[in-house]
Scaffold this active site. Structure first.
Site, PDB file in Angstrom:
ATOM      1  N   GLU A 162       9.750   1.291  10.832  1.00 15.82           N
ATOM      2  CA  GLU A 162      10.717   2.390  10.690  1.00 15.82           C
ATOM      3  C   GLU A 162       9.899   3.669  10.777  1.00 15.82           C
ATOM      4  O   GLU A 162       9.085   3.947   9.896  1.00 15.82           O
ATOM      5  CB  GLU A 162      11.460   2.272   9.363  1.00 15.82           C
ATOM      6  CG  GLU A 162      12.334   1.022   9.335  1.00 15.82           C
ATOM      7  CD  GLU A 162      12.970   0.734   7.980  1.00 15.82           C
ATOM      8  OE1 GLU A 162      12.602   1.381   6.986  1.00 15.82           O
ATOM      9  OE2 GLU A 162      13.835  -0.151   7.928  1.00 15.82           O
ATOM     10  N   LYS A 205       0.887  -1.176   0.000  1.00 18.33           N
ATOM     11  CA  LYS A 205       0.000   0.000   0.000  1.00 18.33           C
ATOM     12  C   LYS A 205       0.919   1.218   0.000  1.00 18.33           C
ATOM     13  O   LYS A 205       1.434   1.626   1.028  1.00 18.33           O
ATOM     14  CB  LYS A 205      -0.881  -0.010   1.256  1.00 18.33           C
ATOM     15  CG  LYS A 205      -2.254   0.605   1.059  1.00 18.33           C
ATOM     16  CD  LYS A 205      -2.245   2.089   0.805  1.00 18.33           C
ATOM     17  CE  LYS A 205      -2.020   2.899   2.063  1.00 18.33           C
ATOM     18  NZ  LYS A 205      -1.810   4.325   1.756  1.00 18.33           N
TER      19      LYS A 205
HETATM   20  P1  NAD Z   1       2.077   8.106   7.674  1.00 19.88           P
HETATM   21  O1  NAD Z   1       2.263   7.304   8.896  1.00 19.88           O
HETATM   22  O2  NAD Z   1       1.044   9.161   7.666  1.00 19.88           O
HETATM   23  O3  NAD Z   1       1.714   7.169   6.439  1.00 19.88           O
HETATM   24  C1  NAD Z   1       2.548   6.094   6.061  1.00 19.88           C
HETATM   25  C2  NAD Z   1       1.706   5.036   5.378  1.00 19.88           C
HETATM   26  O4  NAD Z   1       0.824   4.458   6.329  1.00 19.88           O
HETATM   27  C3  NAD Z   1       0.843   5.577   4.241  1.00 19.88           C
HETATM   28  O5  NAD Z   1       0.829   4.634   3.191  1.00 19.88           O
HETATM   29  C4  NAD Z   1      -0.528   5.675   4.897  1.00 19.88           C
HETATM   30  O6  NAD Z   1      -1.608   5.615   3.999  1.00 19.88           O
HETATM   31  C5  NAD Z   1      -0.495   4.466   5.807  1.00 19.88           C
HETATM   32  N1  NAD Z   1      -1.417   4.503   6.947  1.00 19.88           N
HETATM   33  C6  NAD Z   1      -1.830   5.575   7.658  1.00 19.88           C
HETATM   34  N2  NAD Z   1      -2.642   5.188   8.679  1.00 19.88           N
HETATM   35  C7  NAD Z   1      -2.741   3.841   8.597  1.00 19.88           C
HETATM   36  C8  NAD Z   1      -3.425   2.847   9.362  1.00 19.88           C
HETATM   37  N3  NAD Z   1      -4.172   3.164  10.419  1.00 19.88           N
HETATM   38  N4  NAD Z   1      -3.307   1.555   8.994  1.00 19.88           N
HETATM   39  C9  NAD Z   1      -2.537   1.200   7.943  1.00 19.88           C
HETATM   40  N5  NAD Z   1      -1.874   2.097   7.174  1.00 19.88           N
HETATM   41  C10 NAD Z   1      -1.965   3.397   7.501  1.00 19.88           C
HETATM   42  O7  NAD Z   1       3.513   8.692   7.302  1.00 19.88           O
HETATM   43  P2  NAD Z   1       3.867   9.691   6.112  1.00 19.88           P
HETATM   44  O8  NAD Z   1       3.327  11.034   6.440  1.00 19.88           O
HETATM   45  O9  NAD Z   1       3.501   9.061   4.818  1.00 19.88           O
HETATM   46  O10 NAD Z   1       5.463   9.704   6.195  1.00 19.88           O
HETATM   47  C11 NAD Z   1       6.185  10.555   7.023  1.00 19.88           C
HETATM   48  C12 NAD Z   1       6.619   9.850   8.292  1.00 19.88           C
HETATM   49  O11 NAD Z   1       7.383   8.690   7.952  1.00 19.88           O
HETATM   50  C13 NAD Z   1       7.520  10.679   9.182  1.00 19.88           C
HETATM   51  O12 NAD Z   1       7.152  10.498  10.516  1.00 19.88           O
HETATM   52  C14 NAD Z   1       8.906  10.087   8.937  1.00 19.88           C
HETATM   53  O13 NAD Z   1       9.828  10.267   9.981  1.00 19.88           O
HETATM   54  C15 NAD Z   1       8.570   8.659   8.750  1.00 19.88           C
HETATM   55  N6  NAD Z   1       9.634   7.971   8.014  1.00 19.88           N
HETATM   56  C16 NAD Z   1      10.451   7.120   8.702  1.00 19.88           C
HETATM   57  C17 NAD Z   1      11.489   6.492   8.028  1.00 19.88           C
HETATM   58  C18 NAD Z   1      12.419   5.546   8.728  1.00 19.88           C
HETATM   59  O14 NAD Z   1      13.129   4.822   8.045  1.00 19.88           O
HETATM   60  N7  NAD Z   1      12.465   5.516  10.036  1.00 19.88           N
HETATM   61  C19 NAD Z   1      11.691   6.733   6.665  1.00 19.88           C
HETATM   62  C20 NAD Z   1      10.826   7.629   6.018  1.00 19.88           C
HETATM   63  C21 NAD Z   1       9.794   8.235   6.700  1.00 19.88           C
END
Ligand code: NAD
Length: 486
Positions: free
Chosen positions: A254, A178
């Site tokens: 992550e 996804k």
């Molecule tokens: P997000 O958590 O909003 O979304 C990430 C993914 O999760 C998306 O595909 C979203 O649709 C999905 N999602 C959201 N709620 C969900 C749920 N309840 N159940 C299942 N899936 C769900 O994150 P974002 O805004 O897309 O990305 C930014 C964040 O990602 C920042 O916090 C950043 O630090 C983190 N990040 C971490 C790493 C790492 O390696 N540690 C790398 C890149 C980004």
């Protein structure tokens, strides 16, 4: 406007929900794609296809043949390099050179590196004594975990998605992906590559949609998903962990960071300024490993702040292929508003705004984009909101420190523990600091220098588990012990 469909069992399909949503360009907020939104039926179909592939040709394929196919995927990405660059640029609005030199090549590398790991890493064996004197031999075999749910974010979409899909497939699993609703383009394109190189149908599936009450949640709750690997915000990870508890499925997370950059007075000054600049502003600050807290040893504090300010004020805003443009917009209007609200909050809480703090003045063709100024603050306490919360924008707070003990305490005073970048020419101090800062990844005199064979992940609320090299095998396989009486 482009139509982006799900990719299930080797076929592109709009699904049956009849629902779709628009993707808007970060550059001007015009609609650039219409994306099919998946529901339970699409997730069911993707999981069924993934299971069938495990039970079929893919599940029976010898490792060597699987590894060859993953090499073919990497080559297939390289053959369509320009298409991937264009697709990722359209979704993120970031400069072409970042796509060309980092994000897309890394996506291809994610297939080759893990193919090599699977081919070359042995399992353990223990010869044991038995009372009859004949002994027994224990050896381990690795079996795929099954159908892996891959939930990925928007900030480096192709790199981060393939970072999970590569090892999952190398280990013999199948996946239901996804991608972020903000960046569906390259996941769809990868489906075309999978078909072109002969990856069997059902091995790689993509269902588009949102998180809660949409494809994301349905994947994480689906009983046919054997394990979930997720990159994104910490609070999303919390929700996914609750979903994974049903069926006690394994997770690899992550998540967010509030990373500290630490600059000692004995550093190579120019290199440190350049390194902190990149870590705070690359990808318009939308990097989980980025630096939003900078600690600079007092003797060089003023000089450092002035040098970073000069660099931040020299960034060139522009469209991805504009000559000289090295700075793109934020991913969405919503994210722009969130970052700007942090900019306001910093001022309310008493920050000195060294530079930035708002929306830049822009040429007419850019004004509708999600731009924000690179922003530097000083003068805040460690309890200030922008010092504590992950903003995920192009900004940092800089604070002076006196001595190692103080800066270690400051760096560790956070709920997160993803990464740090430390600048010093004192080798002994560098090693000592690496042991004292509580993070998963420490860079000394560098930042974002990645060897994909190394462990990647965060401590505290930045993650659960490690991926990279052999560590990915830990998550993507079940290690089975076989005991043979001799
Ligand atoms: P997000 O958590 O909003 O979304 C990430 C993914 O999760 C998306 O595909 C979203 O649709 C999905 N999602 C959201 N709620 C969900 C749920 N309840 N159940 C299942 N899936 C769900 O994150 P974002 O805004 O897309 O990305 C930014 C964040 O990602 C920042 O916090 C950043 O630090 C983190 N990040 C971490 C790493 C790492 O390696 N540690 C790398 C890149 C980004």
């Amino acid at each position: 406007m482009r139509q982006i469909d799900h990719f299930i069992a080797g076929q592109f399909t709009a699904g049956t929900t009849g629902k779709s949503f628009e993707k808007r360009s970060p550059l001007d907020n015009t609609a650039i794609a219409r994306i099919a939104e998946g529901g339970r039926a699409e997730v069911d179909a993707a999981v069924a296809a993934a299971r069938a592939a495990l039970d079929g040709e893919w599940g029976r394929m010898p490792t060597a043949a699987r590894v060859d196919l993953l090499y073919a995927v990497a080559d297939g990405i390289t053959r369509r390099f320009d298409d991937f660059v264009e697709a990722e640029m359209a979704d993120t609005g970031q400069p072409a050179h970042v796509m060309e030199h980092v994000f897309i090549p890394r996506g291809a590398a994610n297939f080759k590196v893990f193919a090599d790991v699977v081919k070359n890493v042995p399992t353990e064996a223990f010869r044991m004594d038995t009372t009859d004197g004949k002994g027994a031999l224990n050896y381990a075999i690795r079996a795929p975990k099954g159908v892996i749910g891959v939930i990925s974010p928007w900030n480096a979409p192709f790199l981060l998605m393939t970072w999970k899909v590569g090892p999952a497939l190398a280990c013999g699993n199948t996946v239901v992906v996804k991608p972020s609703e903000e960046t569906p383009n390259t996941a769809a394109l990868l489906g075309e590559v999978m078909n072109a190189v002969g990856i069997p149908e059902g091995v790689y599936n993509v269902v588009n949609g949102f998180g809660p009450e949409s494809a994301g949640e349905y994947i994480t709750r689906h009983p046919g998903i054997d394990a979930i690997t997720f990159t994104g915000e910490t609070r999303t990870g919390t929700a996914i962990m609750k979903a994974a508890a049903e069926g006690t499925r394994d997770v690899s997370f992550e998540m967010g960071g509030k990373n500290a950059g630490i600059v000692f007075a004995d550093c190579d000054f120019d290199a440190a300024v350049e390194g902190i600049f990149r870590s705070a502003f690359l990808n318009t600050g939308q990097v989980c490993l980025g630096t939003e807290r900078v600690y600079v040893e007092r003797p060089i504090f003023d000089r450092f702040v002035a040098a970073l300010k000069a660099k931040a004020e020299a960034v060139r805003f522009g469209r991805p292929r504009d000559s000289g443009a090295d700075y793109g917009p934020l991913i969405s209007r919503e994210h722009q508003q969130k970052v700007l609200s942090y900019y306001r909050r910093a001022v309310e809480e008493g920050a000195t705004v060294v530079t930035g703090g708002g929306i830049p003045e822009l040429a007419d063709d850019l004004v509708e984009g999600n731009w924000v100024q690179p922003t530097i603050w000083t003068g805040l306490s460690e309890t200030a909101t922008v010092v504590r919360e992950e903003i995920f924008g192009p900004c940092c707070h800089i604070r002076p420190f006196d001595g190692e003990d103080e800066v270690v305490a400051l760096a560790n005073d956070t709920d997160y523990g993803l990464a740090t970048t430390i600048w010093t020419t004192n080798l002994t101090r560098a090693h000592r600091m690496a042991e004292r800062v509580d993070v998963g990844i420490t860079w000394i005199n560098s930042w974002f220098l990645r060897d994909l064979r190394t462990a990647f992940g965060g401590s505290k609320q930045s993650g659960i588990g490690r991926e990279g090299g052999v560590h990915s095998l830990e998550f993507y396989t079940e290690l089975r012990n076989v005991c043979v009486k001799l």
